[in-house]
Enzyme design. Structure first.
Site, PDB file in Angstrom:
ATOM      1  N   SER A   1      22.426   2.130  -1.542  1.00 56.54           N
ATOM      2  CA  SER A   1      23.151   2.468  -0.310  1.00 56.54           C
ATOM      3  C   SER A   1      24.601   2.713  -0.673  1.00 56.54           C
ATOM      4  CB  SER A   1      23.064   1.275   0.658  1.00 56.54           C
ATOM      5  OG  SER A   1      23.911   1.471   1.755  1.00 56.54           O
TER       6      SER A   1
ATOM      7  N   TYR B   1      23.627  -8.090   2.213  1.00 53.63           N
ATOM      8  CA  TYR B   1      22.969  -6.787   2.051  1.00 53.63           C
ATOM      9  C   TYR B   1      23.750  -5.951   1.034  1.00 53.63           C
ATOM     10  CZ  TYR B   1      21.397  -2.036   3.097  1.00 53.63           C
ATOM     11  OH  TYR B   1      20.912  -0.761   2.982  1.00 53.63           O
TER      12      TYR B   1
HETATM   13  N1  LIG Z   1      19.023   3.571   7.484  1.00 56.28           N
HETATM   14  C1  LIG Z   1      20.184   3.535   6.856  1.00 56.28           C
HETATM   15  O1  LIG Z   1      21.249   3.759   7.464  1.00 56.28           O
HETATM   16  C2  LIG Z   1      20.215   3.256   5.377  1.00 56.28           C
HETATM   17  C3  LIG Z   1      21.427   3.510   4.690  1.00 56.28           C
HETATM   18  C4  LIG Z   1      21.496   3.264   3.325  1.00 56.28           C
HETATM   19  C5  LIG Z   1      20.399   2.770   2.648  1.00 56.28           C
HETATM   20  N2  LIG Z   1      19.243   2.512   3.321  1.00 56.28           N
HETATM   21  C6  LIG Z   1      18.121   1.959   2.547  1.00 56.28           C
HETATM   22  O2  LIG Z   1      17.024   2.846   2.640  1.00 56.28           O
HETATM   23  C7  LIG Z   1      15.805   2.114   2.513  1.00 56.28           C
HETATM   24  C8  LIG Z   1      14.880   2.475   3.671  1.00 56.28           C
HETATM   25  O3  LIG Z   1      15.540   2.100   4.869  1.00 56.28           O
HETATM   26  P1  LIG Z   1      15.135   2.686   6.313  1.00 56.28           P
HETATM   27  O4  LIG Z   1      16.376   3.090   6.975  1.00 56.28           O
HETATM   28  O5  LIG Z   1      14.021   3.630   6.197  1.00 56.28           O
HETATM   29  O6  LIG Z   1      14.652   1.320   7.000  1.00 56.28           O
HETATM   30  P2  LIG Z   1      13.417   1.005   7.969  1.00 56.28           P
HETATM   31  O7  LIG Z   1      13.164   2.156   8.898  1.00 56.28           O
HETATM   32  O8  LIG Z   1      13.708  -0.334   8.545  1.00 56.28           O
HETATM   33  O9  LIG Z   1      12.175   0.928   6.953  1.00 56.28           O
HETATM   34  C9  LIG Z   1      12.099  -0.129   6.025  1.00 56.28           C
HETATM   35  C10 LIG Z   1      10.756  -0.055   5.312  1.00 56.28           C
HETATM   36  O10 LIG Z   1      10.676  -1.186   4.413  1.00 56.28           O
HETATM   37  C11 LIG Z   1       9.460  -1.899   4.685  1.00 56.28           C
HETATM   38  N3  LIG Z   1       9.645  -3.345   4.473  1.00 56.28           N
HETATM   39  C12 LIG Z   1      10.559  -4.149   5.079  1.00 56.28           C
HETATM   40  N4  LIG Z   1      10.383  -5.413   4.686  1.00 56.28           N
HETATM   41  C13 LIG Z   1       9.330  -5.418   3.817  1.00 56.28           C
HETATM   42  C14 LIG Z   1       8.664  -6.430   3.090  1.00 56.28           C
HETATM   43  N5  LIG Z   1       9.040  -7.731   3.156  1.00 56.28           N
HETATM   44  N6  LIG Z   1       7.637  -6.084   2.288  1.00 56.28           N
HETATM   45  C15 LIG Z   1       7.225  -4.781   2.209  1.00 56.28           C
HETATM   46  N7  LIG Z   1       7.830  -3.780   2.873  1.00 56.28           N
HETATM   47  C16 LIG Z   1       8.863  -4.098   3.681  1.00 56.28           C
HETATM   48  C17 LIG Z   1       9.147  -1.601   6.152  1.00 56.28           C
HETATM   49  O11 LIG Z   1       7.758  -1.676   6.421  1.00 56.28           O
HETATM   50  P3  LIG Z   1       6.993  -2.899   7.130  1.00 56.28           P
HETATM   51  O12 LIG Z   1       7.858  -3.389   8.241  1.00 56.28           O
HETATM   52  O13 LIG Z   1       5.702  -2.260   7.568  1.00 56.28           O
HETATM   53  O14 LIG Z   1       6.803  -3.903   6.040  1.00 56.28           O
HETATM   54  C18 LIG Z   1       9.590  -0.140   6.268  1.00 56.28           C
HETATM   55  O15 LIG Z   1       8.549   0.713   5.852  1.00 56.28           O
HETATM   56  C19 LIG Z   1      16.194   0.629   2.484  1.00 56.28           C
HETATM   57  O16 LIG Z   1      16.222   0.171   1.155  1.00 56.28           O
HETATM   58  C20 LIG Z   1      17.602   0.646   3.072  1.00 56.28           C
HETATM   59  O17 LIG Z   1      18.368  -0.452   2.593  1.00 56.28           O
HETATM   60  C21 LIG Z   1      19.124   2.748   4.658  1.00 56.28           C
END
Ligand SMILES: NC(=O)c1ccc[n+]([C@@H]2O[C@H](COP(=O)([O-])OP(=O)(O)OC[C@H]3O[C@@H](n4cnc5c(N)ncnc54)[C@H](OP(=O)(O)O)[C@@H]3O)[C@@H](O)[C@H]2O)c1
Length: 253
Positions: free
Chosen positions: A135, A148
């Protein structure tokens, strides 16, 4: 150009958000997929003869081992591991419960660290690609997301070390630095709701599909660092040149 056609790709966190969009776009490019997350019904809805899945909690080392084994059983090879799963945790540094901080490191740092170790024999064999989604918060520390940010700094650092170690073995390591992305990330984050200024940047959010497309294009074009949106590079440069300025803006930005 690295063609994605018929490549075997493991995607963690594939049930929603960025991971689900990577899955859909990678499938359209002809990839064979192995998906994982906790939500089995969302994963099974994506399954087809070229898409396998295993539902489980990545904080369990046994689950991580089963994922790699199951992907190998299904396809006999791994070309790309995309360490995407992750979660936010809203607390000030002074109030974060220690156990919650440890649990977040288990998911955001130790899971990708361990999955990479488990997948490496197959990635060496395929001269494959290891992708770590960190991130911009893994380059610029955010208030109210201190642990985080620390997990994402740790993952970015690990990714740089892995790249230096693995390049000579033919494994490419890609580090992804997304800015705000429009997903359920903020709602899925645990801890008390943060003050409004912390999530103000969300108005600049890109779509999950846009982020996923940038990641796949970066993999295809041989990139080792992907910043999405590209405007994030300006913020990273500003932070490198004037860290005190960026830090002061973070206090109330
Ligand atoms: N959205 C942003 O603004 C942003 C910015 C920078 C970086 N990121 C990074 O991008 C990545 C994806 O984020 P996103 O925005 O797509 O978030 P999201 O919509 O909340 O999706 C998170 C994913 O991770 C899975 N997950 C969460 N806890 C888990 C666990 N204990 N075991 C297995 N799977 C788990 C969830 O599936 P289940 O709930 O089905 O387990 C879901 O598929 C993350 O690493 C996040 O830190 C996001």
């Amino acid at each position: 150009m690295y063609s994605l056609d018929r490549k075997v790709v493991i995607i963690t966190g594939a049930s929603e958000g960025i991971g689900a969009q990577i899955a859909s776009l990678a499938r359209a490019r002809g990839c064979r997929l192995f998906l994982t997350a906790r939500n089995a019904s969302k994963l099974s809805a994506m399954a087809d003869p070229d898409v396998g899945f295993l539902a489980g909690d990545l904080t369990s080392a046994a689950v991580r081992a089963r994922i790699i084994e199951a992907a190998m059983d299904r396809f006999g090879r791994i070309d790309i591991l995309i360490n995407n799963a992750g979660r936010g945790l809203y607390y000030s540094a002074s109030t974060t419960p220690l156990e919650e901080a440890r649990a977040l490191f288990e998911l955001n740092f130790f899971a990708p660290f361990h999955l990479a170790q488990l997948a490496l024999p197959a990635l060496r064999e395929s001269r494959g690609v290891l992708v770590n989604v960190t991130s911009i918060a893994g380059q610029i520390s955010l208030p109210w997301l201190p642990v985080y940010s620390a997990t994402k700094f740790a993952l970015a650092s690990l990714s740089t070390s892995q790249r230096a170690e693995l390049r000579r073995e033919g494994v490419r390591v890609v580090t992804v630095f997304p800015g705000y992305v429009n997903t359920g990330f903020q709602d899925n984050a645990t801890g008390p709701r943060p003050p409004g200024f912390v999530v103000k940047g969300k108005r600049f959010a890109i779509s999950a599909r846009g982020c996923a497309e940038a990641i796949l294009k970066g993999i295809e074009h041989g990139k080792e660092t992907i910043v999405t949106p590209r405007a994030g590079w300006a913020l990273l440069l500003l932070n490198r040149l004037f860290p005190a300025l960026v830090e002061s803006r973070m206090e109330t930005a």
